[in-house]
Design a protein around this motif. Structure first.
Motif, short mmCIF file in Angstrom:
data_model
loop_
_atom_site.label_atom_id
_atom_site.label_comp_id
_atom_site.label_asym_id
_atom_site.label_seq_id
_atom_site.Cartn_x
_atom_site.Cartn_y
_atom_site.Cartn_z
N MET A 428 0.76 -1.14 0.09
CA MET A 428 0.00 -0.06 -0.19
C MET A 428 0.98 1.10 -0.17
SD MET A 428 -2.94 -0.72 2.84
CE MET A 428 -3.77 -2.71 2.82
N ASP A 429 0.67 2.26 -0.98
CA ASP A 429 1.33 3.29 -0.92
C ASP A 429 0.86 4.36 0.30
OD1 ASP A 429 3.45 3.09 -2.92
OD2 ASP A 429 2.45 4.44 -4.07
N HIS A 430 -0.44 4.26 0.34
CA HIS A 430 -1.11 4.96 1.59
C HIS A 430 -1.83 3.94 2.32
CE1 HIS A 430 -0.07 9.01 0.62
NE2 HIS A 430 -0.26 8.59 -0.60
N THR A 431 -1.46 3.59 3.44
CA THR A 431 -2.23 2.50 4.24
C THR A 431 -3.56 2.78 4.49
OG1 THR A 431 0.02 1.76 5.20
CG2 THR A 431 -1.98 0.86 6.07
N LEU A 432 -4.65 1.85 4.26
CA LEU A 432 -6.01 2.19 4.61
C LEU A 432 -6.29 2.38 6.04
CD1 LEU A 432 -7.81 -0.61 2.46
CD2 LEU A 432 -7.42 1.70 2.01
N GLY A 433 -7.06 3.43 6.35
CA GLY A 433 -7.64 3.59 7.47
C GLY A 433 -8.85 2.96 8.13
N LYS A 434 -9.68 3.67 8.69
CA LYS A 434 -10.91 3.37 9.21
C LYS A 434 -11.93 3.13 7.95
CE LYS A 434 -14.74 4.30 12.21
NZ LYS A 434 -15.32 5.22 13.35
N LEU A 435 -12.64 2.27 7.61
CA LEU A 435 -13.42 2.09 6.52
C LEU A 435 -14.95 2.48 6.90
CD1 LEU A 435 -12.10 -1.28 5.07
CD2 LEU A 435 -11.29 0.78 4.45
N ALA A 436 -15.89 2.95 5.73
CA ALA A 436 -17.13 3.10 5.93
C ALA A 436 -17.91 1.78 5.93
CB ALA A 436 -17.73 3.81 4.90
N LYS A 437 -19.22 1.70 6.45
CA LYS A 437 -19.78 0.17 6.51
C LYS A 437 -19.89 -0.35 5.23
CE LYS A 437 -22.69 1.64 10.43
NZ LYS A 437 -24.33 1.60 10.94
N GLN A 438 -19.83 0.36 4.24
CA GLN A 438 -19.90 -0.18 2.85
C GLN A 438 -18.60 -0.64 2.29
OE1 GLN A 438 -20.96 2.93 3.57
NE2 GLN A 438 -23.16 2.78 3.39
N GLY A 439 -17.42 -0.36 3.15
CA GLY A 439 -16.09 -0.92 2.90
C GLY A 439 -15.33 -0.02 2.21
N ALA A 440 -15.80 1.28 2.05
CA ALA A 440 -14.89 2.35 1.22
C ALA A 440 -14.13 3.08 2.32
CB ALA A 440 -16.02 3.46 0.65
N PRO A 441 -12.89 3.48 1.92
CA PRO A 441 -12.01 4.22 3.07
C PRO A 441 -12.46 5.51 3.25
CG PRO A 441 -10.98 3.92 0.88
CD PRO A 441 -12.27 3.05 0.67
N LEU A 442 -12.57 5.93 4.47
CA LEU A 442 -13.00 7.31 4.89
C LEU A 442 -12.00 8.19 4.59
CD1 LEU A 442 -14.65 6.42 8.36
CD2 LEU A 442 -15.89 6.87 6.23
N ASN A 443 -10.68 7.90 4.28
CA ASN A 443 -9.74 8.95 3.79
C ASN A 443 -9.24 8.65 2.59
OD1 ASN A 443 -7.03 10.02 3.39
ND2 ASN A 443 -6.86 10.08 5.61
N SER A 444 -9.38 9.78 1.73
CA SER A 444 -9.26 9.58 0.25
C SER A 444 -7.87 9.18 -0.29
CB SER A 444 -9.56 11.20 -0.57
OG SER A 444 -10.84 11.55 -0.39
N ASN A 445 -6.84 9.20 0.61
CA ASN A 445 -5.68 8.97 0.32
C ASN A 445 -5.56 7.31 0.67
OD1 ASN A 445 -4.54 11.39 -0.80
ND2 ASN A 445 -4.50 12.25 1.52
N ALA A 446 -5.86 6.63 -0.27
CA ALA A 446 -5.63 5.25 -0.22
C ALA A 446 -5.45 4.42 -1.37
CB ALA A 446 -7.17 4.52 0.42
N LYS A 447 -4.43 3.52 -1.23
CA LYS A 447 -3.94 2.79 -2.38
C LYS A 447 -3.54 1.46 -1.87
CE LYS A 447 -2.23 6.88 -4.94
NZ LYS A 447 -0.94 7.38 -5.65
N VAL A 448 -3.89 0.60 -2.76
CA VAL A 448 -3.53 -0.84 -2.62
C VAL A 448 -2.99 -1.66 -3.80
CG1 VAL A 448 -4.30 -3.30 -1.88
CG2 VAL A 448 -5.55 -1.02 -0.93
N ASN A 449 -1.89 -2.06 -3.41
CA ASN A 449 -0.92 -2.58 -4.74
C ASN A 449 -0.82 -4.07 -4.79
OD1 ASN A 449 -0.36 0.28 -4.86
ND2 ASN A 449 1.06 0.06 -3.30
N PHE A 450 -0.92 -4.70 -5.99
CA PHE A 450 -0.81 -5.94 -6.25
C PHE A 450 -0.53 -6.48 -7.67
CE2 PHE A 450 -2.79 -9.97 -7.70
CZ PHE A 450 -2.50 -10.96 -6.61
N GLY A 451 0.56 -7.53 -7.74
CA GLY A 451 0.69 -7.71 -9.14
C GLY A 451 1.30 -9.17 -8.92
N ILE A 452 1.03 -10.03 -10.42
CA ILE A 452 1.44 -11.25 -10.63
C ILE A 452 2.23 -11.43 -11.94
CG2 ILE A 452 0.93 -13.89 -10.90
CD1 ILE A 452 -1.59 -13.51 -9.22
N ASN A 453 3.53 -11.81 -11.90
CA ASN A 453 4.37 -11.88 -13.19
C ASN A 453 5.10 -13.07 -13.22
OD1 ASN A 453 4.13 -8.78 -14.54
ND2 ASN A 453 4.14 -8.82 -12.10
#
Length: 456
Positions: A428-453
């Protein structure tokens, strides 16, 4: 398919703050990790230790967004349920305490469809087919004050509301190699052939509302240029002014609407235990074909009774819907028709890095990278300080702290690369903080990184 300008004018802030599942461009947590395969996308002078083929679509996924307007600033818990900030049970003071003078949101998206890298021609090479999109919005604080307070004040100034979006595909060819005449120096370049899908630039430079005896007196200055094939504006009639105005848009079919060219240039220099790097990305342009224009033709003064709304009701959702439907009357733009082609520059990015190898444990390095996106009103910058370790040949990791235009965040990356057969990274470039009930991050700065090669 109906694409409402009402969304740009009235709901851009809320919609952008609630976006999840968009593709960010790169993970800067991997900037100093040698066996992270996608370093050349941040500096074309970087090479890789092995050849590889990316898993289609899943080779480099980055999910997130950035901004200084957060979901928690527009959604509130009222009597156990999630409600919009327009709910009368949420005070004006509580809402406006989280609103800035300039509220910004952005997502720079890149979906890696096909990727491959290989050693040849005296250096390292890569080829990629990517789908890209850039989305930005800037909303003045007075915009939220108007929607929250209704007619509590006799005048409002919601000037300098802007939105910009573009989508295109690219075929990118990269090459990098060492300069033997200058030991420690490595250079690289990427050439990109671009195919444009669409571009929209909306500038609402002025919007001043004054409450008269029976209607609002409005002074506005706005321009929308939409280079989207098949787009036509829809109009409504303002009885007060006795004229039609643009209230939405309709797209009849889709298709390619432009072509362009772009370049990335980079260099890296090693001096003892230090490595320095610099790059400029996305130098280029796209020439668009069809461009539909809506405009006030300079400053326009009109009257309208569209704003006789009531913010004291309990159903904030229906009130929000009504606000969205009414606010397009604010700018009173004319449909100027299709005005042909235009050319727009790509949003360039500058990356500068410095890395130090710890002499007592040479598998540990410390790095500082600055990244700056140059895009007019949507320009941003970020500094990221990281500690990077590679305890064994196939495993590396980074922990870092970022600070910049959109605040402070913590990032990390774990990277597994066997060198032959399989590569997996997550972080994560910006680690997720608290989430809303719907699963969306309450902070706009949120990035999750993943890749397979698959290196070979």
């Amino acid at each position: 398919m109906n694409k409402n300008i009402k969304t740009i004018v009235a709901a851009a802030g809320l919609l952008a703050a609630g976006i999840t599942g968009v593709e960010a461009q790169n993970t800067y947590s991997g900037y100093f990790i040698d066996n992270y395969l996608y370093r050349p996308e941040m500096n074309p002078a970087f090479g890789n230790e092995s050849n590889y083929i990316g898993f289609p679509v899943l080779s480099n996924m980055n999910i997130g967004m950035e901004g200084n307007l957060h979901l928690k600033n527009v959604l509130f818990n009222v009597n156990g349920r999630t409600s919009l900030f327009t709910n009368p049970n949420v005070s004006v003071e509580e809402v406006m305490s989280g609103i800035h003078d300039k509220n910004r949101l952005g997502a720079n998206m890149k979906l890696n469809i096909l990727n491959a890298g290989f050693k040849a021609f005296g250096g390292y090479n890569s080829i990629a087919v990517n789908a890209r999109a850039n989305v930005n919005a800037q909303l003045p604080g007075a915009f939220f004050s108007l929607l929250k307070e209704g007619i509590a004040n006799e005048s409002y100034d919601i000037s300098n509301l802007r939105a910009n979006a573009e989508a295109y595909a690219e075929v990118a060819l990269n090459h990098s190699h060492d300069i033997k005449a200058v030991p420690g120096l490595r250079i690289g370049a990427t050439v990109k052939v671009l195919v444009g899908y669409g571009q929209v630039d909306a500038r609402f430079d002025e919007a001043r509302l004054t409450l008269g005896e029976n209607s609002w007196d409005i002074r506005s200055n706005a321009l929308i240029r939409a280079s989207v094939k098949g787009l036509q504006y829809q109009t409504d009639y303002n009885e007060d002014a006795g004229r039609h105005y643009v209230s939405g848009a309709e797209i009849d079919g889709t298709g390619l609407n432009g072509f362009g060219l772009g370049f990335d240039l980079g260099a890296q220099y090693t001096w003892g235990d230090f490595r320095f790097s610099a790059a400029v990305l996305d130098l280029g342009f796209i020439s668009w074909n069809n461009t539909s224009v809506a405009s006030t033709n300079g400053v326009r003064e009109v009257q309208t009774s569209k704003y006789e709304f009531d913010t004291t009701g309990d159903d904030d959702d229906s009130e929000w819907d009504r606000l969205k439907n009414d606010l397009t009357a604010l700018y009173q733009m004319d449909d100027m028709g299709n005005q042909g082609g235009r050319t727009t520059a790509l949003a360039a990015t500058l990356n500068f890095g410095a890395e130090y190898t710890f002499p007592l444990y040479r598998k540990l390095t410390f790095g500082l990278v600055n990244s700056t996106r140059i895009q007019g009103a949507y320009t941003w910058t970020q500094f990221r300080l990281s500690a990077n370790v590679r305890p064994v040949q196939c495993l590396s990791a980074s922990a870092n702290i970022a600070a910049g235009t959109y605040g402070v965040g913590f990032g990390w990356l774990l990277n597994l690369n066997t060198g032959k057969g399989f590569s997996l990274f997550a972080g994560m470039d910006h680690t997720l903080g608290k989430l809303a009930k719907q699963g969306a991050p309450l902070n706009s700065n949120a990035k999750v990184n993943f890749g397979i090669n698959f290196p070979f």
